[in-house]
Design a protein around this motif. Structure first.
Motif, short mmCIF file in Angstrom:
data_model
loop_
_atom_site.label_atom_id
_atom_site.label_comp_id
_atom_site.label_asym_id
_atom_site.label_seq_id
_atom_site.Cartn_x
_atom_site.Cartn_y
_atom_site.Cartn_z
N HIS A 5 42.64 38.70 -28.61
CA HIS A 5 42.98 38.41 -30.00
C HIS A 5 44.01 39.38 -30.55
O HIS A 5 44.15 40.51 -30.06
CB HIS A 5 41.73 38.49 -30.89
CG HIS A 5 40.71 37.43 -30.61
ND1 HIS A 5 40.05 37.33 -29.42
CD2 HIS A 5 40.24 36.42 -31.39
CE1 HIS A 5 39.21 36.30 -29.46
NE2 HIS A 5 39.30 35.74 -30.65
N TYR A 57 42.80 32.79 -30.73
CA TYR A 57 43.18 33.84 -29.76
C TYR A 57 44.51 33.50 -29.08
O TYR A 57 45.16 32.49 -29.38
CB TYR A 57 42.07 34.05 -28.74
CG TYR A 57 41.55 32.77 -28.13
CD1 TYR A 57 42.23 32.10 -27.11
CD2 TYR A 57 40.34 32.21 -28.56
CE1 TYR A 57 41.74 30.94 -26.55
CE2 TYR A 57 39.84 31.04 -28.00
CZ TYR A 57 40.55 30.41 -26.99
OH TYR A 57 40.07 29.26 -26.44
N SER A 89 32.48 32.58 -32.32
CA SER A 89 32.00 33.85 -31.79
C SER A 89 30.50 33.71 -31.54
O SER A 89 29.84 32.87 -32.16
CB SER A 89 32.29 34.97 -32.79
OG SER A 89 31.68 34.69 -34.04
N CYS A 110 43.62 27.35 -31.11
CA CYS A 110 42.73 28.49 -30.91
C CYS A 110 43.22 29.71 -31.68
O CYS A 110 44.43 29.90 -31.84
CB CYS A 110 42.61 28.82 -29.42
SG CYS A 110 44.19 29.10 -28.59
N TYR A 154 32.76 33.70 -36.55
CA TYR A 154 34.20 33.44 -36.52
C TYR A 154 34.52 32.13 -35.81
O TYR A 154 34.01 31.84 -34.73
CB TYR A 154 34.92 34.58 -35.80
CG TYR A 154 34.75 35.92 -36.46
CD1 TYR A 154 35.14 36.12 -37.79
CD2 TYR A 154 34.18 37.00 -35.77
CE1 TYR A 154 34.98 37.34 -38.41
CE2 TYR A 154 34.02 38.23 -36.39
CZ TYR A 154 34.41 38.39 -37.70
OH TYR A 154 34.24 39.60 -38.31
N GLU A 206 36.84 30.06 -33.59
CA GLU A 206 37.80 30.42 -32.54
C GLU A 206 38.63 29.24 -32.05
O GLU A 206 39.79 29.40 -31.68
CB GLU A 206 37.05 31.02 -31.33
CG GLU A 206 36.27 32.29 -31.63
CD GLU A 206 37.13 33.53 -31.66
OE1 GLU A 206 38.37 33.39 -31.73
OE2 GLU A 206 36.58 34.63 -31.62
N GLY A 246 34.65 26.04 -31.06
CA GLY A 246 34.53 27.37 -30.48
C GLY A 246 34.19 28.39 -31.55
O GLY A 246 34.88 28.47 -32.57
N TYR A 259 37.50 39.23 -26.87
CA TYR A 259 36.23 38.95 -27.55
C TYR A 259 35.64 37.67 -26.97
O TYR A 259 36.37 36.75 -26.60
CB TYR A 259 36.45 38.78 -29.05
CG TYR A 259 36.73 40.07 -29.78
CD1 TYR A 259 35.69 40.82 -30.34
CD2 TYR A 259 38.03 40.54 -29.91
CE1 TYR A 259 35.94 42.01 -31.01
CE2 TYR A 259 38.30 41.73 -30.58
CZ TYR A 259 37.25 42.45 -31.13
OH TYR A 259 37.51 43.63 -31.78
N CYS A 262 33.61 34.01 -26.77
CA CYS A 262 33.61 32.77 -27.55
C CYS A 262 32.67 31.78 -26.86
O CYS A 262 32.63 31.71 -25.62
CB CYS A 262 35.02 32.21 -27.63
SG CYS A 262 35.14 30.54 -28.32
#
Length: 536
Positions: free
Chosen positions: A460, A507, A485, A505, A490, A492, A483, A437, A439
């Motif tokens: 993720h 992710y 989305s 993070c 979201y 991040e 960070g 995804y 960021c």
């Protein structure tokens, strides 16, 4: 089913015992063929009945590796990606469970027109379909397929039958079979024994598959007489018996395999041009690993530390960052909740990885607090990022009951909560936020500096997220949300201001690290750790 084009198929099987390193043999061969200018993809066939490893405990099968397209796969795909530097997909991992699920779905729809559903042809056809797709989806010159398990296992028989049948579709001239076996050393006799290899090969031949190459694993040197004996009894060319000794680093193995002629044998088998490989860059990388100029010690505080494979991508990512900075990084693993917090003082860096469930959460929070308060470079990943937020809420904002709704659904301070799209989902497998995804990073963030970019995409694997209700409060108190989305929904990446390196993070950066291209977040963390011990 006929194969279009001239794709070559290499199947890697294992005999005598498990854990012989079939995946590393497949990965090393893939690297050597790629260095010769060929396009390569590698896939793993796992005989277990789980649809994928996504619902397994890491103690069962090691880490769950996630691909760009969101497939939860065997950890061997991580090795494949790191060695051949290609992003793999859902077509690169197949389990008996997935095969059976697809067949049952077809049977329920009536696709078999009332016929009896059987292992042959229905199960084997589904397996062969995946072999074909792996080549078609990637346009690869070589499709290398590792068959999980050991020859003689009941579970793997349909896969062996499928790769036997594949000769009819692809043509025997387009197929090579590699069998990896153990050469045990009997101390009392003072010699290596070939009999287990002979029996394993005969079992494989009895299933209709005759190996073209035998790779023998041994802790002792294998002389030419042993190779000749295996050649005679297993009906194989002497040059096609390749020894594979233990190595200091996994990344040495392609160089060893090149010296022993593995790729040469394969090119000769297929009557293909055997271009001289360009391995200078790889050799320099291995040399850096073997001859570091500096050293430091870091710690991973996790739940599954008894099994190194549970954090194999994190382990490799730390090493990648280290040897590319001419530094030997010694990695200790502490079980969350079962260590003395004061012991963290001897480490130059602290990492808290992902995981599920509330076991060990207190220990993770203690480690994060220690890193924050003592200015020790810290990297938090997935659950590690969530617990960094919980720790900050408890010890900086004063919300002593702050937690995640994963652990307490009725908490009054849910700084981490279930994602909206996860509401009402009951099935556990394959339902998380999975895969790559995008960021967007703040220009002045540490993350943007180490990435050298403000627009990134990362993989993720989670259900819970930072609760936006607390966003403004966190930032005012000193935890930057750097960070997001692209839609701003979201969180991040978070960072702590005025700290040596405090980055966490949502992710999993470890899935995209490569030995010759370490992940920026790991590189930034190790750089900060080096500065810390050098007093800069």
């Amino acid at each position: 089913m006929k194969v279009k084009g001239n794709t070559k198929y290499i199947f890697v099987t294992g005999g005598v015992v498990s854990s012989l390193g079939k995946g590393i043999v497949a990965s090393s061969l893939g690297r050597l063929l790629k260095e010769r200018g060929y396009k390569v993809t590698i896939q793993k066939f796992d005989p277990y009945l789980n649809v994928d490893p996504g619902t397994m405990s890491p103690y069962q099968h090691g880490e769950v590796f996630v691909t760009e397209d969101g497939a939860e796969t065997d950890l061997d795909l991580g090795h494949y990606e790191r060695f051949i530097n290609e992003n793999l997909t859902q077509y690169n991992n197949l389990t008996s469970g997935r095969v059976m699920s697809r067949i049952i779905e077809k049977e329920r729809r009536g696709d078999f027109l009332g016929g009896t559903v059987q292992t042959v042809p229905h199960v084997t056809d589904e397996i062969k379909r995946n072999i074909k797709l792996a080549g078609e989806k990637t346009g690869a010159d070589f499709v290398i397929t590792e068959i999980g398990g050991t020859i003689g296992d009941i579970e793997s028989d349909p896969f062996i039958e499928a790769i036997r049948q594949w000769k009819r579709e692809a043509g025997r001239e387009n197929i090579a079979y590699i069998h990896v076996t153990l050469l045990p050393y009997l101390k009392a006799a003072g010699e290596l024994k070939t009999k287990p290899t002979q029996h394993s090969v005969k079992t494989l031949q009895g299933l209709g598959v005759a190996p073209d190459v035998i790779v023998v694993r041994s802790e002792h040197p294998v002389d030419q007489n042993i190779k000749k004996k295996i050649s005679i009894f297993c009906d194989i060319d002497e040059e096609a018996v390749i020894e594979s000794e233990d190595a200091k680093s996994l990344y040495e193995i392609p160089l060893t395999m090149e010296k022993l002629g593995l790729a040469d044998v394969i090119c000769k088998h297929f009557n293909l041009e055997n271009k001289k490989p360009s391995l200078e860059g790889w050799s320099k990388m291995v040399d850096k690993f073997k001859h570091p100029k500096k050293s430091l010690k870091v710690v991973v505080v996790g739940k599954y530390v008894e099994l190194k494979d549970a954090y194999i991508s994190i382990h490799e990512s730390i090493e990648h960052a280290g040897f590319n900075l001419d530094t030997k990084v010694e990695i200790d693993y502490l079980k969350a909740g079962d260590f003395d917090v004061k012991s963290l003082s001897k480490y130059a860096g602290i990492l808290v990885p992902g995981g599920f469930g509330d076991r060990g959460i207190g220990g993770k929070i203690d480690a994060i607090q220690y890193a924050r308060e003592n200015n020790i470079p810290f990297l938090g990943i997935c659950l590690g990022m969530q617990m960094a937020c919980v720790e900050f809420a408890r010890n900086v904002l004063g919300y002593k009951d702050a937690t995640s709704t994963e652990f307490d659904k009725d908490t009054k301070t849910p700084v981490i909560s279930l994602m909206e799209e996860q509401e009402g989902i009951e099935d556990m497998g394959g339902t998380m936020r999975l895969g790559a995804y995008p960021c967007v990073l703040k220009d002045d963030s540490i993350a943007a500096q180490v990435y050298g970019n403000t627009e990134i995409a990362e993989r993720h694997r989670h259900r819970y997220e930072f609760n936006n209700t607390y966003r403004e409060e966190f930032e005012k108190a000193g935890m930057d949300i750097v960070g997001l989305s692209p839609n701003g929904k979201y969180v991040e990446v978070v960072e702590i201001k005025n700290h040596s390196y405090f980055v966490a993070c949502q992710y999993h950066p470890e899935f995209k690290s490569r030995p010759n291209r370490p992940h920026p977040l790991f590189t930034g963390w190790i750089k900060a750790a080096i500065k810390k011990i050098e007093g800069k």
